[in-house]
Structures are given as structure tokens and as C-alpha cells.
Motif scaffolding. Structure first.
Motif, short mmCIF file in Angstrom:
data_model
loop_
_atom_site.label_atom_id
_atom_site.label_comp_id
_atom_site.label_asym_id
_atom_site.label_seq_id
_atom_site.Cartn_x
_atom_site.Cartn_y
_atom_site.Cartn_z
N THR A 1 0.66 -1.13 0.00
CA THR A 1 -0.14 -0.02 0.18
C THR A 1 0.91 1.14 -0.12
OG1 THR A 1 -1.84 -1.12 1.29
CG2 THR A 1 -1.79 1.30 1.28
N ILE B 1 -10.91 -10.97 3.19
CA ILE B 1 -10.83 -9.33 2.89
C ILE B 1 -9.73 -9.12 1.81
CG2 ILE B 1 -10.20 -7.43 3.96
CD1 ILE B 1 -11.21 -8.63 6.69
N GLU B 2 -8.55 -9.78 1.82
CA GLU B 2 -7.58 -9.52 0.71
C GLU B 2 -8.03 -9.80 -0.61
OE1 GLU B 2 -4.48 -13.20 0.20
OE2 GLU B 2 -4.34 -12.21 1.87
N SER C 1 -11.22 -9.84 -1.48
CA SER C 1 -12.38 -8.78 -1.67
C SER C 1 -11.78 -7.54 -2.24
CB SER C 1 -13.27 -8.70 -0.47
OG SER C 1 -13.69 -10.12 -0.05
N ILE C 2 -10.94 -7.02 -1.60
CA ILE C 2 -10.19 -5.73 -1.94
C ILE C 2 -9.69 -5.83 -3.15
CG2 ILE C 2 -8.34 -4.34 -1.48
CD1 ILE C 2 -8.37 -4.96 1.29
N MET D 1 -11.26 -3.63 -6.41
CA MET D 1 -10.84 -2.66 -7.28
C MET D 1 -10.67 -3.16 -8.82
SD MET D 1 -7.06 -2.00 -5.24
CE MET D 1 -6.90 -0.86 -3.68
#
Length: 242
Positions: free
Chosen positions: A101, A225-226, A228-229, A233
């Protein structure tokens, strides 16, 4: 005498074997048998050993509790210990996510463009995660097929998956064939997310293969979650593209 203990923090057969060997090495333990799926150990002992004594011979990522003491305080202690254990094991994942990030932000902070930030983030994500899978390609395929629906029915998919990630990472970073790479991201991560969701709902304890086998991570909500991110995107980028 025989006693049963709950042991949290085990994510693979390597963990199970290691815990079993350490328990068998304890004085007065005649035989220790560890079950990964049940997260428990059955010990035959010539004299009683408390959970605290067993804890002393195991690494911090494991937590030991006596199964025959199911009072509320003990159950609450087990829950808290499991959460701490999971967080410790997931620390490398959070650290890598943080590095990716920050790097994506630094690449775009002068002339900020959210689309370029997302492309760089996705590209770095794929490159870094494929690197860890290549460290033990055979081990990755074994772990990956435990939850990915396509890898279960077509094992060869597990062998080529890191190469697909590497290719997608290069496409995003080089800004080449972006729409195709975005669609591919939705497909492969969508399939994997279905498998991850099934594992989480079944509450099975298995190893996550997202960072290969070099870093033994448990399958948790963080894995969901990873993915899903990345999926979100990809959807945003496709909407912006068309």
C-alpha cells in the motif's frame, strides 16, 4: 492416566507433527497423539502434567487448555488466546499488505491518480504474492487445492496459478491489456473466494496458501478480505474503463 488438551494455533500437518514431537519429549508423557482437525492432543502420562507445563515446551503461537475443564472462564481464555495466536501468525500478511500500500502511494503521490494507484497496488500484490508461492511450488499446490474449487478438480491449475499471478502483475505494472487482466482477476479471485468462504463457514482449520508455505498462515477472514479488496478494485477499474 489419559488427559485431553485443546491446542490452538496449528494450521498444517507440519504444525501437528512439531507439537506432537515436543509433547512426546516431555518427561512422564508415555504417548502423545495430536489431531489437527479437532485441534486437540490426547496424552497418556505416568504423572499429571498441567496445561501450563505443556505450554512451556511449545512456541508462543500455540495455546494449550485442558479440555475437561469447560467452564466459562476457560472458554473465554481459549477464545482470547486463539485470537492473539491468529493475529501473531497473520502479522507477516498485514506487514506485506502495508508495504504494498505504501509503495503504491509513493509511486503516485506527486501526481495523484486513484486509477494508477489501484493498478500499481494490484500489480505489486500479484508480483509479491507470486514470489512467495514460487519458493515452494509443490507445497503451494498441495495447500491451494484444499480450498480452491478449480484446483481441487484440476490439480494442474495449482501449478500454473503462480505464473498467472506473475503475468497479471506485470500487465498491471506495464499498463498492458488492462481490461483482460481485470477480467482475469475477477475470475481467478472469484473462484478462490468461493472456496475461502466455504472453509470459513465450515470453521475448518487449514493453512492459507496466499503466501505459499514459507509463511504458515491460518485461513481466516483476513484471506477473504484481501481477495475482496482486489475484486472491488477490479470492478471499479472496469467501470471506469467502460
Amino acid at each position: 492416566m489419559k488427559h485431553i488438551y485443546t491446542i490452538t494455533g496449528m494450521t498444517c500437518n507440519g504444525c501437528r507433527s512439531s507439537v506432537e514431537d515436543k509433547l512426546n519429549a516431555i518427561e512422564d508423557v508415555l504417548k502423545a497423539s495430536v489431531n489437527l482437525e479437532k485441534a486437540e492432543a490426547v496424552l497418556e502420562m505416568s504423572s499429571y502434567r498441567s496445561a501450563k507445563e505443556l505450554q512451556g515446551v511449545l512456541p508462543d503461537k500455540y495455546a494449550v487448555f485442558e479440555k475437561n475443564k469447560p467452564n466459562m472462564a476457560n472458554l473465554e481464555e481459549q477464545t482470547q488466546a486463539k485470537e492473539i495466536s491468529d493475529l501473531k501468525q497473520l502479522f507477516p500478511l498485514f506487514l506485506i499488505f502495508g508495504y504494498i500500500t505504501v509503495t503504491a502511494i509513493l509511486l503516485n503521490y506527486k501526481l495523484w491518480n486513484s486509477s494508477h494507484f489501484m493498478l500499481d497496488f494490484m500489480g505489486l500484490f500479484y508480483i509479491v504474492f507470486s514470489f512467495f508461492k514460487f519458493l515452494d511450488l509443490k507445497g503451494f499446490t498441495q495447500s491451494f487445492k484444499m480450498y480452491d474449487p478449480l484446483a481441487k478438480v484440476m490439480p494442474v491449475y495449482g501449478w500454473i496459478y503462480p505464473f498467472i499471478e506473475l503475468a497479471l502483475g506485470l500487465l498491471f505494472l506495464m499498463r498492458f491489456e488492462i481490461p483482460m487482466a481485470l477480467i482475469a482477476t475477477l475470475v481467478i479471485l472469484g473462484i478462490t473466494t468461493v472456496g475461502v468462504t466455504k472453509v470459513l463457514l465450515s470453521k475448518k482449520t487449514i493453512q492459507c496458501a496466499c503466501l505459499g508455505t514459507a509463511l504458515k498462515l491460518p485461513m481466516t477472514k483476513a484471506t477473504f478480505i484481501e481477495n475482496s479488496i482486489m475484486i472491488v478494485m477490479a470492478i471499479i477499474m472496469l467501470i471506469n474503463t467502460y
